[in-house]
Design a protein around this motif. Structure first.
Motif, PDB file in Angstrom:
ATOM      1  N   LEU A  97       0.837  -1.206   0.000  1.00  0.00           N
ATOM      2  CA  LEU A  97       0.000   0.000   0.000  1.00  0.00           C
ATOM      3  C   LEU A  97       0.871   1.256   0.000  1.00  0.00           C
ATOM      4  CD1 LEU A  97      -2.829   1.381   0.374  1.00  0.00           C
ATOM      5  CD2 LEU A  97      -2.308   1.389   2.803  1.00  0.00           C
ATOM      6  N   LEU A  98       1.845   1.302   0.903  1.00  0.00           N
ATOM      7  CA  LEU A  98       2.664   2.506   1.036  1.00  0.00           C
ATOM      8  C   LEU A  98       3.678   2.632  -0.095  1.00  0.00           C
ATOM      9  CD1 LEU A  98       3.363   2.598   4.874  1.00  0.00           C
ATOM     10  CD2 LEU A  98       1.761   3.987   3.595  1.00  0.00           C
ATOM     11  N   THR A  99       4.337   1.522  -0.459  1.00  0.00           N
ATOM     12  CA  THR A  99       5.456   1.654  -1.387  1.00  0.00           C
ATOM     13  C   THR A  99       5.047   1.537  -2.854  1.00  0.00           C
ATOM     14  OG1 THR A  99       5.932  -0.677  -1.154  1.00  0.00           O
ATOM     15  CG2 THR A  99       7.169   0.806   0.242  1.00  0.00           C
ATOM     16  N   LEU A 100       3.909   0.915  -3.141  1.00  0.00           N
ATOM     17  CA  LEU A 100       3.504   0.757  -4.540  1.00  0.00           C
ATOM     18  C   LEU A 100       2.142   1.378  -4.828  1.00  0.00           C
ATOM     19  CD1 LEU A 100       4.467  -3.006  -4.945  1.00  0.00           C
ATOM     20  CD2 LEU A 100       5.734  -1.063  -5.834  1.00  0.00           C
ATOM     21  N   GLY A 101       1.416   1.727  -3.766  1.00  0.00           N
ATOM     22  CA  GLY A 101       0.073   2.261  -3.970  1.00  0.00           C
ATOM     23  C   GLY A 101      -0.932   1.191  -4.341  1.00  0.00           C
ATOM     24  N   ILE A 102      -0.609  -0.068  -4.016  1.00  0.00           N
ATOM     25  CA  ILE A 102      -1.528  -1.159  -4.341  1.00  0.00           C
ATOM     26  C   ILE A 102      -2.088  -1.746  -3.040  1.00  0.00           C
ATOM     27  CG2 ILE A 102      -1.716  -3.477  -5.340  1.00  0.00           C
ATOM     28  CD1 ILE A 102       0.328  -2.664  -7.377  1.00  0.00           C
ATOM     29  N   PRO A 103      -3.368  -1.565  -2.793  1.00  0.00           N
ATOM     30  CA  PRO A 103      -3.952  -2.095  -1.560  1.00  0.00           C
ATOM     31  C   PRO A 103      -4.244  -3.581  -1.692  1.00  0.00           C
ATOM     32  CG  PRO A 103      -5.609  -0.943  -2.802  1.00  0.00           C
ATOM     33  CD  PRO A 103      -4.357  -0.880  -3.620  1.00  0.00           C
ATOM     34  N   GLY A 104      -4.250  -4.286  -0.551  1.00  0.00           N
ATOM     35  CA  GLY A 104      -4.467  -5.719  -0.582  1.00  0.00           C
ATOM     36  C   GLY A 104      -5.925  -6.118  -0.446  1.00  0.00           C
ATOM     37  N   ASP A 105      -6.718  -5.322   0.250  1.00  0.00           N
ATOM     38  CA  ASP A 105      -8.126  -5.686   0.424  1.00  0.00           C
ATOM     39  C   ASP A 105      -8.975  -4.424   0.577  1.00  0.00           C
ATOM     40  OD1 ASP A 105      -7.402  -4.798   2.889  1.00  0.00           O
ATOM     41  OD2 ASP A 105      -7.526  -6.727   3.888  1.00  0.00           O
ATOM     42  N   ALA A 106     -10.245  -4.623   0.923  1.00  0.00           N
ATOM     43  CA  ALA A 106     -11.147  -3.478   0.972  1.00  0.00           C
ATOM     44  C   ALA A 106     -10.710  -2.459   2.030  1.00  0.00           C
ATOM     45  CB  ALA A 106     -12.562  -3.957   1.257  1.00  0.00           C
ATOM     46  N   ALA A 107     -10.264  -2.945   3.188  1.00  0.00           N
ATOM     47  CA  ALA A 107      -9.889  -2.021   4.262  1.00  0.00           C
ATOM     48  C   ALA A 107      -8.684  -1.179   3.863  1.00  0.00           C
ATOM     49  CB  ALA A 107      -9.599  -2.792   5.549  1.00  0.00           C
ATOM     50  N   THR A 108      -7.667  -1.822   3.256  1.00  0.00           N
ATOM     51  CA  THR A 108      -6.500  -1.049   2.844  1.00  0.00           C
ATOM     52  C   THR A 108      -6.834  -0.168   1.639  1.00  0.00           C
ATOM     53  OG1 THR A 108      -5.737  -3.171   2.019  1.00  0.00           O
ATOM     54  CG2 THR A 108      -4.446  -2.174   3.750  1.00  0.00           C
ATOM     55  N   ALA A 109      -7.804  -0.589   0.814  1.00  0.00           N
ATOM     56  CA  ALA A 109      -8.243   0.266  -0.288  1.00  0.00           C
ATOM     57  C   ALA A 109      -8.793   1.568   0.292  1.00  0.00           C
ATOM     58  CB  ALA A 109      -9.299  -0.434  -1.131  1.00  0.00           C
ATOM     59  N   MET A 110      -9.511   1.415   1.396  1.00  0.00           N
ATOM     60  CA  MET A 110     -10.073   2.580   2.075  1.00  0.00           C
ATOM     61  C   MET A 110      -8.978   3.449   2.675  1.00  0.00           C
ATOM     62  SD  MET A 110     -13.014   3.372   1.950  1.00  0.00           S
ATOM     63  CE  MET A 110     -12.602   5.094   1.975  1.00  0.00           C
ATOM     64  N   LEU A 111      -7.960   2.805   3.216  1.00  0.00           N
ATOM     65  CA  LEU A 111      -6.821   3.552   3.755  1.00  0.00           C
ATOM     66  C   LEU A 111      -6.131   4.325   2.638  1.00  0.00           C
ATOM     67  CD1 LEU A 111      -4.797   1.383   6.287  1.00  0.00           C
ATOM     68  CD2 LEU A 111      -5.998   3.497   6.724  1.00  0.00           C
ATOM     69  N   LEU A 112      -6.073   3.707   1.453  1.00  0.00           N
ATOM     70  CA  LEU A 112      -5.482   4.388   0.298  1.00  0.00           C
ATOM     71  C   LEU A 112      -6.246   5.683   0.032  1.00  0.00           C
ATOM     72  CD1 LEU A 112      -3.552   4.251  -2.219  1.00  0.00           C
ATOM     73  CD2 LEU A 112      -5.423   3.162  -3.420  1.00  0.00           C
ATOM     74  N   GLY A 113      -7.589   5.583   0.080  1.00  0.00           N
ATOM     75  CA  GLY A 113      -8.413   6.780  -0.072  1.00  0.00           C
ATOM     76  C   GLY A 113      -8.062   7.823   0.990  1.00  0.00           C
ATOM     77  N   GLY A 114      -7.861   7.342   2.224  1.00  0.00           N
ATOM     78  CA  GLY A 114      -7.527   8.247   3.323  1.00  0.00           C
ATOM     79  C   GLY A 114      -6.192   8.939   3.099  1.00  0.00           C
ATOM     80  N   LEU A 115      -5.211   8.177   2.621  1.00  0.00           N
ATOM     81  CA  LEU A 115      -3.899   8.773   2.362  1.00  0.00           C
ATOM     82  C   LEU A 115      -4.014   9.858   1.295  1.00  0.00           C
ATOM     83  CD1 LEU A 115      -1.630   5.590   2.239  1.00  0.00           C
ATOM     84  CD2 LEU A 115      -1.637   7.329   4.006  1.00  0.00           C
ATOM     85  N   MET A 116      -4.820   9.565   0.255  1.00  0.00           N
ATOM     86  CA  MET A 116      -4.956  10.531  -0.837  1.00  0.00           C
ATOM     87  C   MET A 116      -5.630  11.803  -0.353  1.00  0.00           C
ATOM     88  SD  MET A 116      -6.020   8.058  -3.897  1.00  0.00           S
ATOM     89  CE  MET A 116      -4.830   7.131  -4.819  1.00  0.00           C
ATOM     90  N   VAL A 117      -6.680  11.643   0.480  1.00  0.00           N
ATOM     91  CA  VAL A 117      -7.368  12.815   1.028  1.00  0.00           C
ATOM     92  C   VAL A 117      -6.358  13.708   1.743  1.00  0.00           C
ATOM     93  CG1 VAL A 117      -8.965  13.544   2.834  1.00  0.00           C
ATOM     94  CG2 VAL A 117      -9.644  11.764   1.228  1.00  0.00           C
ATOM     95  N   HIS A 118      -5.421  13.073   2.423  1.00  0.00           N
ATOM     96  CA  HIS A 118      -4.457  13.856   3.202  1.00  0.00           C
ATOM     97  C   HIS A 118      -3.165  14.121   2.433  1.00  0.00           C
ATOM     98  CE1 HIS A 118      -6.932  14.049   6.705  1.00  0.00           C
ATOM     99  NE2 HIS A 118      -7.217  12.781   6.554  1.00  0.00           N
ATOM    100  N   GLN A 119      -3.269  13.994   1.116  1.00  0.00           N
ATOM    101  CA  GLN A 119      -2.161  14.339   0.225  1.00  0.00           C
ATOM    102  C   GLN A 119      -0.850  13.632   0.538  1.00  0.00           C
ATOM    103  OE1 GLN A 119      -2.523  18.558   0.219  1.00  0.00           O
ATOM    104  NE2 GLN A 119      -4.341  18.369  -1.049  1.00  0.00           N
ATOM    105  N   ILE A 120      -0.974  12.373   0.938  1.00  0.00           N
ATOM    106  CA  ILE A 120       0.219  11.548   1.054  1.00  0.00           C
ATOM    107  C   ILE A 120       0.133  10.573  -0.126  1.00  0.00           C
ATOM    108  CG2 ILE A 120       1.460   9.875   2.474  1.00  0.00           C
ATOM    109  CD1 ILE A 120      -0.004  11.112   4.888  1.00  0.00           C
ATOM    110  N   ALA A 121       1.033  10.743  -1.104  1.00  0.00           N
ATOM    111  CA  ALA A 121       0.933   9.901  -2.296  1.00  0.00           C
ATOM    112  C   ALA A 121       1.721   8.625  -2.097  1.00  0.00           C
ATOM    113  CB  ALA A 121       1.455  10.658  -3.509  1.00  0.00           C
ATOM    114  N   PRO A 122       1.041   7.478  -2.027  1.00  0.00           N
ATOM    115  CA  PRO A 122       1.775   6.222  -1.870  1.00  0.00           C
ATOM    116  C   PRO A 122       2.572   5.935  -3.134  1.00  0.00           C
ATOM    117  CG  PRO A 122      -0.578   5.919  -1.519  1.00  0.00           C
ATOM    118  CD  PRO A 122      -0.401   7.248  -2.138  1.00  0.00           C
ATOM    119  N   GLY A 123       3.677   5.283  -2.988  1.00  0.00           N
ATOM    120  CA  GLY A 123       4.546   4.981  -4.128  1.00  0.00           C
ATOM    121  C   GLY A 123       5.984   4.957  -3.652  1.00  0.00           C
ATOM    122  N   PRO A 124       6.897   4.606  -4.556  1.00  0.00           N
ATOM    123  CA  PRO A 124       8.298   4.464  -4.142  1.00  0.00           C
ATOM    124  C   PRO A 124       8.888   5.748  -3.562  1.00  0.00           C
ATOM    125  CG  PRO A 124       7.996   3.866  -6.459  1.00  0.00           C
ATOM    126  CD  PRO A 124       6.673   4.270  -5.961  1.00  0.00           C
TER     127      PRO A 124
END
Lengths: 164, 503
Positions: B320-347
């Motif tokens: 999730l943090l290093t590639l921006g790929i969530p593993g399940d629904a909960a982490t998909a939601m966390l991905l949304g949360g990170l984006m809202v707070h302008q933290i872009a997951p990725g290398p």
């Protein structure tokens, strides 16, 4: 509904959807500046549509091949019977859509009170049904969440056209 | 990078953040403990609450909800014999029999302590592996991302559910939903039908609320007239942790094995906690000296399941943090949360948001401690919450989800999307098509398409260029292997099923 018929209907619906999606993909206007790009904005949608069509085909074939389960009723499906057996489900969807429709004209507070009241009554079994309890929860939760989100967390919620 | 560690710690050690973490864990446990409410729903519901918070406050709250939500499932699993969340299915196997033997307190103590251990082990691996993976992934170009997305999709589809065709259909539907809006690369309008709101496409949040929150209300509506048979075990006494240090020590191998399973399953997209608990339970049983005692109420089973599902949290956060790929629904939601707070997951996450990332690590550690304390000492409160009927909870949760949908972009369009996705989710359940591949397809589809188009452009200029990308070739090869293996497994299972039907 048995699995066989379930899969058959699903397959047909998905196949129709894939065809429609493919047809719509044909009318996507491609940016002329892309030049000779092999892959443009219509490529992937077309590929997805073809994949879905193939899978829908597989599902249809599979359902046609499976023998009907022994002793399964082959009676026809009637919408009336379904609604009768699942009227809570039907009512819940109705409540949700009416809630969304009323949100802008009536505002968040009133529409939420109506929704929570209705939804609570739908979900309460007969023994526990209490209109007073449902109404109390509806009013308290709607007003409280509006206050918390609008005044404290600065989330904009619809005020309601009738109040403007 | 190491320079960010101390600021990261300091950013979490403020009274507000600590308060939000404790609050998040508490609410998460409630969501986890009530069957039908999940960690995903807790995160969906509280995402709008975090909109106006600072990034570190917001993300810490979401992480705390996640930790609490995954762990809380054990309460219902042990006391009600119903898993509170899918991830604690295997906890019921031995947890409930323990409660029936009068060892409810011990079972809860074991579950909570090993949830804590699992979370911490997962966190350690996350801290160690994610910087390395980020360093590796920074070399990724279009070829690599394109094949990585393909690989992730193939894993999701082959590992979720039994029905390969339906898994694929679900993934494809997600990919197709994601094509609505402006296309990557050239921003051509696709499937917008002249509706301005559709230009931005559907938001992940509305899809998740529709698929996971509305369907839960609908399931409750379906069950209104069905009698419920669930007996709540209320005779619970925990002294200390509920078990001795010798007992704890005897589980060390089990704990390490289960953590490893949980972490690996967490890293792989699309599998999630439910499977990791089951796998760890099976592994513990197979390697035990007394496999016959499993299922009769021994702590080994609870240890395996609870360590594994919580270790999965750290595991799932690595991609999730290093590639921006969530593993399940909960982490998909966390991905949304990170984006809202302008933290872009990725290398580049360690370079661009280093402080926040270390803040997340510390927030996870504090959440684990908070979870341990709250669950051990607050168990009476959660038993009470389990008695609150769902008909009082679900309508209010639905309203809060609607607030989340509105607050996402301040438009009513999202509320309508939620409703439509709810109907779709219900129809998918009826058609026995799983939901999770759709979410992953929705996220991975655009990543794939963007990088595929870029890769093709590269290839047009330099057709042999693909051979200088060994990582991409590797991903592609693994994808093909995964697909072939899962096809073979499907055939075998289908044959077995047919044989069992004929006999």
């Amino acid at each position: 509904m048995n699995n066989k018929r379930n899969d058959l209907i699903t397959g047909i619906v998905l196949a129709l959807f894939a065809l429609w999606y493919f047809y719509e993909a044909l009318s996507i206007r491609v940016f002329a500046g892309m030049g000779k790009a092999v892959v443009n904005s219509t490529t992937m949608p077309k590929i997805w549509a073809v994949c879905l069509l193939l899978l829908a085909g597989a599902l249809i074939l599979r359902s046609l091949r499976t023998p009907a389960p022994k002793g399964a009723k082959s009676g026809s499906f009637s919408l009336g019977a379904w609604v009768k057996a699942n009227y809570e489900v039907f009512l819940t969807f109705a409540a949700l859509f009416i809630y969304a429709a009323l949100m802008e004209p009536l505002g968040f507070i009133i529409s939420s009170i109506l929704y929570i009241f209705a939804q609570t009554l739908i979900l309460m079994d007969k023994e526990h049904r209490s209109y007073v309890k449902a109404l109390a929860i509806a009013v308290v939760c709607s007003v409280a969440s509006y206050a918390v989100f609008v005044y404290w967390l600065a989330v904009l919620l619809p005020v309601g056209a009738i109040f403007e | 990078m190491l320079a960010d560690v101390i600021p990261g710690l300091m950013s979490v050690l403020t009274p507000t953040v600590l308060f939000f973490i404790v609050f998040g864990v508490f609410v998460g446990i409630i969501f986890g403990s009530i069957p039908g409410l999940t960690a995903t729903m807790a995160i969906v519901m509280f995402l709008p609450v975090t909109y106006t918070m600072s990034p570190i406050e917001g993300v810490s709250t979401l992480v705390a909800l996640y930790v609490g939500g995954i762990s809380g499932g054990l309460i219902a699993a042990i006391l009600l014999n119903i898993p509170g969340t899918p991830s604690s299915i295997a906890t019921t196997f031995d947890g409930a029999p323990m409660a029936r033997k009068g060892q409810a307190g011990k079972a809860l103590g074991v579950g909570v302590v090993f949830s804590f251990c699992g979370t911490i082990v997962g966190l350690l691996v996350l801290v160690l592996v994610s910087p390395l993976l980020a360093m590796f992934a920074i070399k990724f170009g279009p070829y690599e991302y394109c094949t990585l997305a393909l690989f992730a999709l193939s894993l999701v589809i082959s590992l979720t559910g039994r029905d390969l065709v339906k898994g694929l259909i679900s993934g494809l539907l997600g990919v197709m939903l994601a094509t609505v809006g402006l296309a990557p690369v050239d921003s051509a309008k696709r499937f917008t039908f002249g509706i301005v709101d559709l230009n931005a496409g559907f938001s992940l949040l509305t899809l998740l609320i529709g698929l996971f929150a509305i369907t839960e209300v609908i399931k409750a509506a379906e069950d209104v007239r069905k009698p419920v048979k669930a007996e709540l075990e209320t005779n619970v006494h925990i002294k200390g942790f509920g078990f001795s240090f010798a007992e704890f020590w005897s589980q060390k191998l089990n704990m390490i094995r289960s953590s490893a399973i949980g972490i690996v399953i967490g890293i792989l997209p699309g599998i999630g906690g439910a499977i990791s608990g089951m796998l760890a339970y099976t592994a513990a049983k197979n390697q035990s000296k007394h496999p016959e005692k499993f299922g009769t109420g021994i702590m080994d089973g609870v240890v395996a399941s609870e360590t594994a599902n919580n270790a999965g949290i750290g595991g799932a956060m690595i991609p999730l943090l290093t590639l921006g790929i969530p593993g399940d629904a909960a982490t998909a939601m966390l991905l949304g949360g990170l984006m809202v707070h302008q933290i872009a997951p990725g290398p580049l996450i360690f370079d661009k948001s280093g402080v926040e990332v270390f803040g997340i690590f510390f927030a996870l550690a504090i959440s684990a401690v908070a979870m341990l304390v709250i669950e051990l000492f607050g168990i009476k409160i959660f038993i009470r919450v389990l008695k609150v009927p769902k008909y009082l909870l679900l309508p209010v949760i639905m309203v809060l989800c609607v607030i989340g949908a509105i607050g996402n972009a301040n438009r009513m369009f999202d509320v309508w999307s939620v409703m439509v996705f709810g109907v779709m989710g219900y129809l998918l359940i009826k058609a026995k098509i799983p939901h999770v591949p759709m979410i992953l397809g929705f996220i991975l589809g655009p990543i794939f398409e963007l990088n595929f188009r870029r890769a093709v452009q590269h290839a047009q200029i330099d057709p042999t260029g693909v051979f200088s990308h060994p990582i991409a070739i590797c991903f592609f090869a693994v994808t093909i292997i995964v697909v072939i293996l899962s096809l073979r497994r499907q055939r075998k299972e289908a044959a077995l099923l047919q044989a069992s039907e004929e006999s």
